[in-house]
Design a protein around this motif. Structure first.
Motif, PDB file in Angstrom:
ATOM      1  N   TYR A   9     -10.135 -21.879 -11.238  1.00  0.00           N
ATOM      2  CA  TYR A   9     -10.052 -20.524 -11.317  1.00  0.00           C
ATOM      3  C   TYR A   9     -10.618 -19.393 -12.662  1.00  0.00           C
ATOM      4  O   TYR A   9     -11.134 -19.908 -13.203  1.00  0.00           O
ATOM      5  CB  TYR A   9      -8.587 -20.168 -10.840  1.00  0.00           C
ATOM      6  CG  TYR A   9      -8.342 -21.472 -11.817  1.00  0.00           C
ATOM      7  CD1 TYR A   9      -7.431 -21.035 -13.622  1.00  0.00           C
ATOM      8  CD2 TYR A   9      -7.122 -22.876 -11.674  1.00  0.00           C
ATOM      9  CE1 TYR A   9      -6.925 -21.306 -14.656  1.00  0.00           C
ATOM     10  CE2 TYR A   9      -7.091 -23.744 -12.124  1.00  0.00           C
ATOM     11  CZ  TYR A   9      -6.842 -23.040 -13.604  1.00  0.00           C
ATOM     12  OH  TYR A   9      -6.028 -23.962 -14.516  1.00  0.00           O
ATOM     13  N   SER A  29      -0.290 -18.446  -7.005  1.00  0.00           N
ATOM     14  CA  SER A  29      -1.112 -18.147  -6.118  1.00  0.00           C
ATOM     15  C   SER A  29      -1.600 -19.714  -4.915  1.00  0.00           C
ATOM     16  O   SER A  29      -0.944 -19.130  -3.945  1.00  0.00           O
ATOM     17  CB  SER A  29      -2.072 -17.689  -6.582  1.00  0.00           C
ATOM     18  OG  SER A  29      -2.261 -16.791  -7.122  1.00  0.00           O
ATOM     19  N   LEU A  30      -1.253 -20.144  -5.792  1.00  0.00           N
ATOM     20  CA  LEU A  30      -2.122 -21.598  -4.737  1.00  0.00           C
ATOM     21  C   LEU A  30      -0.902 -22.002  -4.078  1.00  0.00           C
ATOM     22  O   LEU A  30      -0.993 -22.601  -2.686  1.00  0.00           O
ATOM     23  CB  LEU A  30      -2.465 -22.791  -5.647  1.00  0.00           C
ATOM     24  CG  LEU A  30      -2.603 -24.598  -5.226  1.00  0.00           C
ATOM     25  CD1 LEU A  30      -4.133 -24.199  -4.378  1.00  0.00           C
ATOM     26  CD2 LEU A  30      -3.178 -25.494  -6.451  1.00  0.00           C
ATOM     27  N   ALA A  33       0.050 -20.070  -0.893  1.00  0.00           N
ATOM     28  CA  ALA A  33      -2.081 -20.178  -0.358  1.00  0.00           C
ATOM     29  C   ALA A  33      -1.401 -21.448   0.893  1.00  0.00           C
ATOM     30  O   ALA A  33      -1.017 -21.583   1.966  1.00  0.00           O
ATOM     31  CB  ALA A  33      -3.008 -20.431  -0.484  1.00  0.00           C
ATOM     32  N   ASN A  79      -7.705 -21.981   0.911  1.00  0.00           N
ATOM     33  CA  ASN A  79      -8.960 -20.648   0.246  1.00  0.00           C
ATOM     34  C   ASN A  79      -8.994 -19.411   1.352  1.00  0.00           C
ATOM     35  O   ASN A  79      -9.049 -18.153   0.474  1.00  0.00           O
ATOM     36  CB  ASN A  79     -10.523 -21.342   0.565  1.00  0.00           C
ATOM     37  CG  ASN A  79     -10.262 -22.059  -0.901  1.00  0.00           C
ATOM     38  OD1 ASN A  79     -10.033 -22.559  -2.218  1.00  0.00           O
ATOM     39  ND2 ASN A  79     -12.118 -23.065  -0.841  1.00  0.00           N
ATOM     40  N   HIS A  81      -6.891 -18.349   1.795  1.00  0.00           N
ATOM     41  CA  HIS A  81      -4.637 -17.121   1.647  1.00  0.00           C
ATOM     42  C   HIS A  81      -5.267 -16.761   0.403  1.00  0.00           C
ATOM     43  O   HIS A  81      -3.991 -16.688  -0.119  1.00  0.00           O
ATOM     44  CB  HIS A  81      -3.987 -17.802   2.018  1.00  0.00           C
ATOM     45  CG  HIS A  81      -4.110 -18.121   3.825  1.00  0.00           C
ATOM     46  ND1 HIS A  81      -3.627 -17.229   4.450  1.00  0.00           N
ATOM     47  CD2 HIS A  81      -3.881 -19.179   4.617  1.00  0.00           C
ATOM     48  CE1 HIS A  81      -3.183 -17.452   5.649  1.00  0.00           C
ATOM     49  NE2 HIS A  81      -3.778 -18.718   5.872  1.00  0.00           N
ATOM     50  N   LEU A  82      -6.284 -17.653  -0.305  1.00  0.00           N
ATOM     51  CA  LEU A  82      -5.552 -17.307  -1.919  1.00  0.00           C
ATOM     52  C   LEU A  82      -6.849 -16.306  -2.544  1.00  0.00           C
ATOM     53  O   LEU A  82      -7.499 -16.181  -1.548  1.00  0.00           O
ATOM     54  CB  LEU A  82      -6.954 -18.714  -3.074  1.00  0.00           C
ATOM     55  CG  LEU A  82      -6.251 -20.103  -2.325  1.00  0.00           C
ATOM     56  CD1 LEU A  82      -6.962 -20.845  -3.166  1.00  0.00           C
ATOM     57  CD2 LEU A  82      -4.872 -19.346  -3.461  1.00  0.00           C
ATOM     58  N   SER A  87     -10.022 -20.883  -6.476  1.00  0.00           N
ATOM     59  CA  SER A  87     -10.898 -21.515  -4.638  1.00  0.00           C
ATOM     60  C   SER A  87     -10.687 -22.951  -5.325  1.00  0.00           C
ATOM     61  O   SER A  87     -11.057 -23.590  -6.060  1.00  0.00           O
ATOM     62  CB  SER A  87     -12.807 -21.452  -4.859  1.00  0.00           C
ATOM     63  OG  SER A  87     -13.031 -22.150  -4.192  1.00  0.00           O
TER      64      SER A  87
END
Length: 276
Positions: A9, A29-30, A33, A79, A81-82, A87
């Motif tokens: 990231y 964020s992770l 996702a 990924n 949805h990120l 990534s």
């Protein structure tokens, strides 16, 4: 099933790793996702909780999958949805006793500093900057003082929550590559702001404001107030985490550097983990 992820990231897009109520962190964020793939909340644990603005090329994360999914779903599916600044590079099932933080035997960090009279616009947030000429040889000599096991109280943040300030520094190198000065550190673990404080002290030595011996004096004094200010987070990268061979993780022992800057400075070879 426990799954381990390798995550990359760009830290300027987030307010650190650890989840916050405002949700603007890498972990938030992770986990958002992962929830999209699992259809249920999925808590995560990382190898190193990076601060606001700190980047990672090889963060290691584990979670317990609440549902069965193809391994590709934990990479390409997550990924999708990120945000673009984070990534998942790979995913792998591991035994339930693997722990991203407590199973790790070492962490590798790299600090990239642009040393030129004018700040570089294209490297904004991706490299630190210092305008006056720095003597990399003086800094490299000073860095040898921190090798081995020491009390790093002089280089820990006031709010550091670590139970002990003692850490074992396995590797500390400073090298110049053109207009860049590259700092590489490897230790069993790091204190809050420890690397940025080390870089700040080394820059003072590199610009001639302090003698080479100052690094050892600070270390022995254990007084944060006598050391240099904390350096910018912009050039700091978590670029490798070591684990015992039993886990057979992809690329184990290979340190993932910062290819976007194309610096011709090789990363240090990781030490043998058999002694750990």
């Amino acid at each position: 099933m426990r799954i381990v992820l390798n995550v990359e990231y760009a830290g300027e897009s987030f307010e650190g790793w650890q989840t916050q109520p405002h949700g603007r962190t890498v972990q938030d964020s992770l986990e958002n996702a992962l929830r999209c793939i699992a259809d249920t909340p999925v808590p995560t644990v990382c190898a190193g909780r990076t601060d606001t603005g700190v980047h990672a090329t090889a963060q290691v994360v584990h979670f317990d999958a609440p549902v069965e999914r193809p391994i590709s779903a934990w990479v390409r599916g997550v990924n999708s949805h990120l945000p673009e600044a984070v990534s998942v590079r790979w995913a792998q099932p591991v035994a339930d006793d693997f722990h991203a933080r407590f199973s790790a035997t070492a962490r590798h960090y790299r600090y990239i500093l642009f040393n030129g009279p004018v700040r570089p616009a294209l490297l904004h947030a991706r490299a630190g900057w210092f305008h006056r000429p720095l003597d990399a040889q003086r800094m490299a000599e000073a860095a040898t003082a921190i090798l081995g096991e020491h009390d790093f109280s002089a280089f820990r943040a006031a709010g550091c929550q670590a139970h002990s300030p003692v850490r074992r520094m396995r590797h500390a190198r400073v090298a110049r590559s053109g207009d860049f000065v590259v700092f590489d550190f490897c230790a069993d673990a790091f204190l809050h702001h420890m690397i940025r404080n080390l870089v700040g002290a080394l820059v003072y030595i590199g610009k001639g404001a302090q003698p080479v011996s100052w690094m050892a004096e600070l270390l022995a004094g254990r007084d944060r107030t006598r050391a240099a200010p904390t350096f910018s987070a912009a050039g700091l990268y978590l670029c490798g985490v070591e684990y015992p061979d039993q886990w057979s993780l992809p690329g184990q022992g290979r340190i993932i550097c910062t290819p976007q800057l194309a610096l011709p400075v090789s990363c240090p070879e990781p030490e043998s983990r058999s002694a750990d």
